[in-house]
Design an enzyme around this catalytic site. Structure first.
Site, PDB file in Angstrom:
ATOM      1  N   ASP A  87      33.150 -65.107  12.052  1.00  0.00           N
ATOM      2  CA  ASP A  87      32.738 -65.019  10.647  1.00  0.00           C
ATOM      3  C   ASP A  87      31.214 -65.142  10.588  1.00  0.00           C
ATOM      4  O   ASP A  87      30.592 -65.743  11.466  1.00  0.00           O
ATOM      5  CB  ASP A  87      33.393 -66.164   9.871  1.00  0.00           C
ATOM      6  CG  ASP A  87      33.196 -66.063   8.370  1.00  0.00           C
ATOM      7  OD1 ASP A  87      34.099 -65.537   7.703  1.00  0.00           O
ATOM      8  OD2 ASP A  87      32.144 -66.510   7.871  1.00  0.00           O
ATOM      9  N   HIS A  90      35.883 -73.705   6.743  1.00  0.00           N
ATOM     10  CA  HIS A  90      34.921 -74.738   6.310  1.00  0.00           C
ATOM     11  C   HIS A  90      35.603 -76.069   5.976  1.00  0.00           C
ATOM     12  O   HIS A  90      34.920 -77.024   5.594  1.00  0.00           O
ATOM     13  CB  HIS A  90      34.117 -74.258   5.091  1.00  0.00           C
ATOM     14  CG  HIS A  90      33.236 -73.084   5.385  1.00  0.00           C
ATOM     15  ND1 HIS A  90      32.260 -73.104   6.355  1.00  0.00           N
ATOM     16  CD2 HIS A  90      33.192 -71.830   4.854  1.00  0.00           C
ATOM     17  CE1 HIS A  90      31.654 -71.925   6.397  1.00  0.00           C
ATOM     18  NE2 HIS A  90      32.203 -71.125   5.512  1.00  0.00           N
TER      19      HIS A  90
HETATM   20 ZN   LIG Z   1      32.133 -66.326   5.912  1.00  0.00          ZN
END
Ligand SMILES: [Zn+2]
Ligand SMILES: [Zn+2]
Length: 435
Positions: A151, A112
């Site tokens: 993910d 992220h």
């Molecule tokens: Zn994740």
């Protein structure tokens, strides 16, 4: 005697002295349990599976990828540096042909973390995969790389870093952003003006089971990789699609993850999320390691699998089949990929990036030079809610003379009175300059 069919490198870094808070889901037990399981199963005793010791990345390694404000020291800890550096160790083992594949089981995670970093977003400060890939490119001269992010959360940081880069294919399969953090990752996000079609997003509905994951892998991901022909395939291996994960809503099993890995055959896998610390992570990671090594993983099973795993509901199966068809028509279709702006045009894009962990808002306005010769120079004017005013200028690897000229002009003409930080990340000349 059991022997790995593919020589496999492993790097562990549990960062046992770092956590966002003692009870935060992203904490050291994630990897301590996995490490115990791997030792208990004797995986490290199998000839052909080699453990490597992590080393810290340097600030120069981070500067190939990020613009950190006020600086790298302020936004990282030693654990972040070792987590990224552990990935670089895995990369070295692969590139020096000591192994055929490697898995960096490190934390804190990274996917992220975007180009500009003011703090922690989604448990991430710096992007481990991108730091590893840019290190590989500078050290070993590799150009075309594909990243497959498995993910449960959309890999928005990696997407942001490679948005304008036609030599990096980024594919993310994740739980639909309308139902989960970070709320992005839709099919219409397919890359910036000079890199159309090198970002592919596959949002999956909650409760997708292994049938659905393996279906989109075979129907979308593998064909996209075959079209792109990367020199390297990197897997952002997040294990939070597991049915027992406490912060997501998916329905994947350890067996499913192992099968996905054996079909994807990544050269390098990097651990991302996965928060079912006792019930799933140790088994999913063991399954992935066995699959990477080309060993039998059919016996890998979570302790309460028989009671807890529910097959994928039929309506989800038919939904995913329709979705895959639509996405393929869309991704393969040339219409939206066509470059309709002429070279030299400057395109503007504005957006706001939210840091959920550190509660920072970043208002960005980005300029990019349209270019068919290279990835295109770009710059970002950024203003954070913590009061930073910065200008980040990027000159791409293999940039053309016109883009280099544009980047240098943006940098030279920036008024120091307007910004606290003006930075030029010159990837073509491998320099990072501040004024
Ligand atoms: Zn994740
Ligand atoms: Zn150019």
């Amino acid at each position: 005697m059991l022997r790995a069919k593919n020589k496999t490198g492993l790097v562990f870094f549990p960062a046992f002295d770092w956590a966002i808070s003692p009870t935060h889901p992203e904490r050291e037990e994630r990897l301590l349990y996995t490490q115990d399981q791997i030792i208990e199963e004797g995986l490290l005793d199998i000839p052909g599976i080699t453990e490597y010791r992590a080393r810290p990345a340097t600030y120069e390694d981070i500067r190939r990828v990020h613009f950190c404000f006020p600086d790298e020291r302020a936004v990282t800890t030693e654990s972040h540096l070792i987590s990224s550096g552990g990935c670089m160790v895995a990369a070295d083992a692969l590139m020096k042909k000591e192994v055929e594949c490697a898995f960096a089981l490190v934390r804190p995670p990274g996917h992220h973390a975007t180009r500009i970093v003011y703090g922690n977003r989604g448990f991430c400060n710096v992007n481990n995969e991108a730091i590893m890939i840019e290190y590989i490119r500078d050290t070993y001269g590799v150009r075309k790389v594909a990243i497959v992010d498995t993910d449960c959360h959309h890999g928005d940081g990696t997407q942001d870093i490679y948005w304008n880069d036609p030599e990096t294919l980024f594919i993310s399969m994740h739980q639909d952003g309308r139902t989960l953090y970070p709320g992005s990752g839709f099919p219409t996000e397919f890359g910036g003006i000079n890199a159309r079609g090198t970002t592919l997003n596959i949002p999956l509905p909650p409760n997708t089971g292994e049938e659905g994951f393996l279906y989109v892998l075979d129907e979308i991901v593998i064909p996209a990789l075959e079209r792109f022909e990367p020199e390297l395939v990197v897997n952002s291996a997040g294990q939070d699609n597991h049915y027992s994960d406490p912060i997501t809503n998916m329905n994947f099993s350890a067996q499913g993850y192992a099968t996905l890995t054996s079909r994807l055959k990544p050269h390098l896998a990097v651990l991302e999320g996965g928060y079912s610390i006792e019930d799933s992570l140790p088994y999913v990671n063991v399954g992935i390691i066995l699959a990477l090594a080309g060993l039998d993983y059919s016996h890998v099973r979570e302790p309460r699998y028989d009671v807890e795993y529910k097959p994928q509901p039929r309506d989800i199966t038919s939904f995913i089949q329709r979705l895959a068809k639509e996405l393929n028509a869309y991704f393969v279709g040339e219409e939206h990929l066509r470059h309709c702006q002429s070279d030299g045009t400057i395109i503007k894009r504005s957006r706001c990036i939210h840091y959920d962990t550190d509660m920072i808002q970043d208002e960005q306005s980005e300029l990019i030079r349209v270019c068919r010769q290279c990835a295109g120079a770009w710059c970002i004017h950024s203003r954070s809610s913590w009061g930073h005013k910065t200008l980040a200028v990027h000159n791409p690897r293999h940039s053309c003379p016109e883009c280099t000229k544009t980047a240098l002009e943006w940098f030279d003409q920036a008024d120091k009175k307007t910004y606290q930080h003006v930075v030029l990340q010159d990837r073509a000349n491998r320099t990072y300059v501040m004024k």
